[in-house]
Structures are given as C-alpha cells and as structure tokens.
Design an enzyme around this catalytic site. Structure first.
Site, PDB file in Angstrom:
ATOM      1  N   SER A 247     -12.659  -2.257-160.087  1.00 46.14           N
ATOM      2  CA  SER A 247     -11.287  -2.719-159.856  1.00 46.14           C
ATOM      3  C   SER A 247     -10.828  -2.441-158.437  1.00 46.14           C
ATOM      4  O   SER A 247      -9.762  -2.904-158.048  1.00 46.14           O
ATOM      5  CB  SER A 247     -10.333  -2.081-160.862  1.00 46.14           C
ATOM      6  OG  SER A 247     -10.454  -0.689-160.826  1.00 46.14           O
TER       7      SER A 247
ATOM      8  N   HIS B 223     -14.307  -9.176-161.038  1.00 42.35           N
ATOM      9  CA  HIS B 223     -13.226  -8.321-161.542  1.00 42.35           C
ATOM     10  C   HIS B 223     -12.425  -9.076-162.592  1.00 42.35           C
ATOM     11  O   HIS B 223     -11.696 -10.011-162.268  1.00 42.35           O
ATOM     12  CB  HIS B 223     -12.342  -7.869-160.368  1.00 42.35           C
ATOM     13  CG  HIS B 223     -11.263  -6.929-160.758  1.00 42.35           C
ATOM     14  ND1 HIS B 223     -10.071  -6.843-160.095  1.00 42.35           N
ATOM     15  CD2 HIS B 223     -11.194  -6.021-161.770  1.00 42.35           C
ATOM     16  CE1 HIS B 223      -9.314  -5.917-160.682  1.00 42.35           C
ATOM     17  NE2 HIS B 223      -9.972  -5.414-161.696  1.00 42.35           N
TER      18      HIS B 223
ATOM     19  N   GLU C  57     -11.572 -12.190-160.238  1.00 45.71           N
ATOM     20  CA  GLU C  57     -11.721 -12.096-158.784  1.00 45.71           C
ATOM     21  C   GLU C  57     -13.218 -11.971-158.494  1.00 45.71           C
ATOM     22  O   GLU C  57     -13.880 -11.069-159.020  1.00 45.71           O
ATOM     23  CB  GLU C  57     -10.996 -10.861-158.229  1.00 45.71           C
ATOM     24  CG  GLU C  57      -9.487 -10.997-158.211  1.00 45.71           C
ATOM     25  CD  GLU C  57      -8.795  -9.736-157.676  1.00 45.71           C
ATOM     26  OE1 GLU C  57      -7.871  -9.873-156.863  1.00 45.71           O
ATOM     27  OE2 GLU C  57      -9.174  -8.619-158.087  1.00 45.71           O
TER      28      GLU C  57
ATOM     29  N   ASN D 250      -4.954  -5.930-157.524  1.00 42.01           N
ATOM     30  CA  ASN D 250      -4.619  -4.496-157.607  1.00 42.01           C
ATOM     31  C   ASN D 250      -3.931  -3.982-156.346  1.00 42.01           C
ATOM     32  O   ASN D 250      -3.176  -3.019-156.395  1.00 42.01           O
ATOM     33  CB  ASN D 250      -5.858  -3.672-157.935  1.00 42.01           C
ATOM     34  CG  ASN D 250      -6.157  -3.723-159.431  1.00 42.01           C
ATOM     35  OD1 ASN D 250      -5.315  -4.161-160.212  1.00 42.01           O
ATOM     36  ND2 ASN D 250      -7.338  -3.294-159.818  1.00 42.01           N
TER      37      ASN D 250
HETATM   38  N1  3HC Z   1      -9.477 -11.254-178.181  1.00 45.39           N
HETATM   39  C1  3HC Z   1      -9.090 -12.505-178.431  1.00 45.39           C
HETATM   40  N2  3HC Z   1      -7.818 -12.889-178.439  1.00 45.39           N
HETATM   41  C2  3HC Z   1      -6.888 -11.951-178.212  1.00 45.39           C
HETATM   42  C3  3HC Z   1      -7.213 -10.617-177.939  1.00 45.39           C
HETATM   43  C4  3HC Z   1      -8.572 -10.288-177.930  1.00 45.39           C
HETATM   44  N3  3HC Z   1      -8.977  -9.051-177.645  1.00 45.39           N
HETATM   45  N4  3HC Z   1      -6.067  -9.917-177.742  1.00 45.39           N
HETATM   46  C5  3HC Z   1      -5.059 -10.800-177.873  1.00 45.39           C
HETATM   47  N5  3HC Z   1      -5.569 -12.005-178.170  1.00 45.39           N
HETATM   48  C6  3HC Z   1      -4.820 -13.234-178.373  1.00 45.39           C
HETATM   49  C7  3HC Z   1      -3.968 -13.150-179.629  1.00 45.39           C
HETATM   50  O1  3HC Z   1      -4.730 -13.500-180.758  1.00 45.39           O
HETATM   51  C8  3HC Z   1      -2.906 -14.169-179.312  1.00 45.39           C
HETATM   52  O2  3HC Z   1      -3.448 -15.464-179.519  1.00 45.39           O
HETATM   53  P1  3HC Z   1      -2.532 -16.692-180.013  1.00 45.39           P
HETATM   54  O3  3HC Z   1      -1.516 -16.932-178.941  1.00 45.39           O
HETATM   55  O4  3HC Z   1      -3.510 -17.823-180.159  1.00 45.39           O
HETATM   56  O5  3HC Z   1      -1.917 -16.236-181.297  1.00 45.39           O
HETATM   57  C9  3HC Z   1      -2.691 -13.998-177.805  1.00 45.39           C
HETATM   58  O6  3HC Z   1      -3.896 -13.408-177.303  1.00 45.39           O
HETATM   59  C10 3HC Z   1      -1.526 -13.091-177.459  1.00 45.39           C
HETATM   60  O7  3HC Z   1      -1.699 -11.841-178.122  1.00 45.39           O
HETATM   61  P2  3HC Z   1      -0.530 -11.106-178.914  1.00 45.39           P
HETATM   62  O8  3HC Z   1       0.353 -12.108-179.589  1.00 45.39           O
HETATM   63  O9  3HC Z   1      -1.130 -10.037-179.749  1.00 45.39           O
HETATM   64  O10 3HC Z   1       0.274 -10.316-177.812  1.00 45.39           O
HETATM   65  P3  3HC Z   1       1.289 -10.760-176.709  1.00 45.39           P
HETATM   66  O11 3HC Z   1       1.745 -12.172-176.793  1.00 45.39           O
HETATM   67  O12 3HC Z   1       2.301  -9.681-176.730  1.00 45.39           O
HETATM   68  O13 3HC Z   1       0.414 -10.647-175.367  1.00 45.39           O
HETATM   69  C11 3HC Z   1      -0.763  -9.564-173.639  1.00 45.39           C
HETATM   70  C12 3HC Z   1      -0.340  -9.502-175.099  1.00 45.39           C
HETATM   71  C13 3HC Z   1      -1.700 -10.748-173.414  1.00 45.39           C
HETATM   72  C14 3HC Z   1      -1.515  -8.265-173.363  1.00 45.39           C
HETATM   73  C15 3HC Z   1       0.517  -9.721-172.732  1.00 45.39           C
HETATM   74  O14 3HC Z   1       1.436  -8.698-173.026  1.00 45.39           O
HETATM   75  C16 3HC Z   1       0.196  -9.674-171.264  1.00 45.39           C
HETATM   76  O15 3HC Z   1      -0.204 -10.655-170.667  1.00 45.39           O
HETATM   77  N6  3HC Z   1       0.384  -8.480-170.636  1.00 45.39           N
HETATM   78  C17 3HC Z   1       0.077  -8.265-169.223  1.00 45.39           C
HETATM   79  C18 3HC Z   1      -1.397  -7.997-169.092  1.00 45.39           C
HETATM   80  C19 3HC Z   1      -1.805  -7.781-167.645  1.00 45.39           C
HETATM   81  O16 3HC Z   1      -1.020  -7.868-166.699  1.00 45.39           O
HETATM   82  N7  3HC Z   1      -3.087  -7.472-167.469  1.00 45.39           N
HETATM   83  C20 3HC Z   1      -3.632  -7.172-166.166  1.00 45.39           C
HETATM   84  C21 3HC Z   1      -3.690  -5.709-166.015  1.00 45.39           C
HETATM   85  S1  3HC Z   1      -4.303  -5.243-164.461  1.00 45.39           S
HETATM   86  C22 3HC Z   1      -5.930  -5.154-164.666  1.00 45.39           C
HETATM   87  O17 3HC Z   1      -6.483  -5.366-165.722  1.00 45.39           O
HETATM   88  C23 3HC Z   1      -6.702  -4.785-163.464  1.00 45.39           C
HETATM   89  C24 3HC Z   1      -7.343  -3.447-163.620  1.00 45.39           C
HETATM   90  O18 3HC Z   1      -8.325  -3.319-162.611  1.00 45.39           O
HETATM   91  C25 3HC Z   1      -6.341  -2.285-163.554  1.00 45.39           C
END
Ligand code: 3HC
Length: 290
Positions: A123, A144, A156, A194
């Site tokens: 990351s 990434h 990325e 990031n």
């Molecule tokens: N596998 C398959 N599908 C999944 C899943 C998984 N593991 N997890 C969730 N889903 C699907 C659900 O089934 C749902 O599908 P649908 O719309 O067809 O019903 C959809 O994804 C949305 O899931 P939920 O309804 O359970 O949850 P939310 O609508 O609340 O969304 C979230 C959850 C996608 C995590 C949203 O809150 C989000 O986008 N959060 C921000 C995440 C983010 O910014 N990530 C980046 C972090 S930074 C990073 O990773 C970099 C690192 O280096 C630090």
C-alpha cells in the site's frame, strides 16, 4: 508472460486483502492458490471469502452453486512451492514490512520459473526495493487493490524503476481481466490514493485530539459534507489503524515532510492495541459485534 497464458494465480497472504484478491481471481475464472504461514490463517481466509458471499446467496444475489464454484477454484496451502506450482502470476498480500516482503520475494524467486510475474499489493512501500530482492526486477510490479477487494473497482498499477513496459501492460490487462479499473502510477510514497486518503484520516485524529469535534460528528461531517460512504474513523477502523500508521510512517520517512507526521493520537491507539474492527476496538468499540 502473456495474459492469455494465465490460468492460475498464486496469492500469498490470506488476510483481508489476500483473501479478497483470491476471491476476485477465482470469480474471474482463474485457478487460485491462497497461501499463508499457518493452516488457521488459511482457514480464516476462506471464512473471509465465504461469509460475505453466503450473505449474497441469502439475499438472492448469487446462487449456492456459484459460491461453491468460487471456493472450489481456490486451494489453500501453507507451502510456498506448492502455491506457485503451475501459476503464471504471484500476487503478494502479506503485511507491510519491507524486510519480510524482501525475504518472501527472494524465496519466490528461487521457486518460481523465471517468466512468472510477481505483483505486490503493497500500500505504500517501494516496489523497486521489493523487486531488488529478486533476479527478475523487470517482471515485478505493484498491483494495489482496495479494501474490500471484491467490491472496490480500482487497482493502482505501480511501476518500479526496473519494471518493464511489458510487465506494466500485463498488470493493467490482468486488472481489467479481474473486472477492475487500473490506473498507472509511478513509484512514489503512498502512490496516489494513500497519499491523499491516509493524511486526511490522520488529520481527523488530530481534530479529535484537539477536541474540535466528537468522533461521531467528524465522521458525520465528512459523510454528509463530501458523500464519503464511511467517515474517516469508520474507514480507519475498517482498514486497520496499524495500516494507516504504517502508511503515515512511510510518507513521513520517505519525504521528510512534517505535514506527514503521524498523529500522536493515532500512534497512541495503535500502541494500546486499538487497531479497529479486527481487534474489537479502534476509535469505536465493536465489543459484541461479529
Ligand atoms: N464479496 C463480494 N461482494 C461483497 C463483499 C465481498 N467480500 N462485501 C460486500 N459485497 C457486496 C454486497 O453483497 C453488496 O452487494 P449488492 O449491492 O449487490 O447487494 C455490496 O457489496 C455493498 O455491500 P453492503 O451492502 O454490505 O455494504 P455497504 O453498501 O455499506 O458498502 C462498503 C460497504 C463497500 C465497504 C462501503 O462502505 C464503502 O465503499 N466504504 C469505503 C471503502 C473504502 O474507501 N475502501 C478503501 C480503503 S483504503 C485502502 O484499502 C487502501 C489501503 O492500502 C489502506
């Protein structure tokens, strides 16, 4: 290595990113090996894949046989040689410590045929430095993914100083084949996302430390004011406070710029073991939640 030749992907690490990447590769139709150092970590990786997909089955978004097929294409192992056998690509997703990554890449270099492409899901660490532990630096690239990997569309693609044009094109093609959108990034601390996202989360800890607003109100402000799906603390708890601190430390060390100084409050929470959802407590308390 040509994209058309890829039939098996080896994913090293079965944590949330490793398991998510293994799931993505399997859902794209590849055979996958998912390797971690102990069977209990491999089993936890399978749970990370199975549980959210089982919820999708319950909600009628996927069938049980599709879930079974995703799992059937993934073979868990603790043996590195076994994991890379027959794989054309290795995606590394172990924890963010340069020494550990370099040791792993040295081992991978010894067991994988020379044309196998190595991608790191780092990351923020230097792909160039990781690649220099191998004799195939031209075939080492950063890929990434973002958490949760099965949902987030971006990859990325990071070029180290020795990464060839062919390897970069291969990684971008692979990301598309996995249903993702690649963005090519030159090696730089924190890459693009990031470098922007984690300092914002870090600054939220400074706001909280200064008593400017409550954690709940800081999250509410960012969600309602910028349409972020999660506020900075919800996201920090979700991705892990230790991961955020690691990224800040890399940004600070590599650039020497005081604007990237880790928030003392973030550091204090990590020292206290408040790592977020995975430890049951971060900025918020998750005691009693699954
Ligand atoms: N596998 C398959 N599908 C999944 C899943 C998984 N593991 N997890 C969730 N889903 C699907 C659900 O089934 C749902 O599908 P649908 O719309 O067809 O019903 C959809 O994804 C949305 O899931 P939920 O309804 O359970 O949850 P939310 O609508 O609340 O969304 C979230 C959850 C996608 C995590 C949203 O809150 C989000 O986008 N959060 C921000 C995440 C983010 O910014 N990530 C980046 C972090 S930074 C990073 O990773 C970099 C690192 O280096 C630090």
């Amino acid at each position: 290595m040509q994209l058309e030749q890829v039939s098996k992907v080896a994913v090293i690490g079965a944590g949330s990113m490793g398991a998510g990447i293994a799931q993505v590769c399997s859902q794209a139709g590849f055979q996958v090996s998912m390797r971690d150092v102990e069977p209990r970590f491999v089993e936890a990786g399978f749970r990370r894949i199975r549980d959210p997909l089982a919820k999708r089955v319950e909600r009628g978004k996927m069938t049980q046989s599709e879930l079974d097929a995703v799992l059937a294409r993934i073979k868990g192992t603790v043996d590195l040689k076994d994991a890379v056998r027959g794989a054309q690509v290795v995606i590394e997703a172990i924890f963010e410590k340069m020494e550990v990554k370099r040791e792993l890449f040295g081992e991978l270099d010894a067991v994988a045929p020379p044309d196998v492409v190595f991608a790191s899901n780092t990351s923020s660490l230097s792909v160039t430095e990781i690649a220099s532990a191998t004799k195939r630096a031209d075939r080492v690239v950063g890929m990434h993914f973002f958490n949760p990997a099965p949902v987030m569309k971006l990859v990325e693609v990071i070029r180290g100083s020795e990464t060839s044009d062919a390897t970069t094109a291969f990684a971008k093609g692979l990301a598309i084949r996995l249903g993702k959108e690649p963005v090519e990034v030159k090696e730089s601390p924190g890459f693009v996302v990031n470098r922007l996202l984690v300092p914002m989360m870090n600054e939220a800890f400074n706001l909280l430390m200064e008593g400017v607003a409550t954690a709940g109100d800081i999250d509410k402000a960012m969600k309602l004011g910028t349409n972020m799906p999660m506020g900075p603390f919800e996201l920090a708890d979700y991705t892990g406070l230790d991961i955020g601190l690691d990224v800040m430390e890399v940004l600070h060390r590599e650039t020497g710029d005081p604007k990237f100084r880790p928030s003392p409050l973030l550091r204090k929470y990590v020292r206290a073991g408040r790592l977020g959802r995975k430890s049951g407590r971060g900025v918020y308390d998750y005691a009693g939640t699954a």
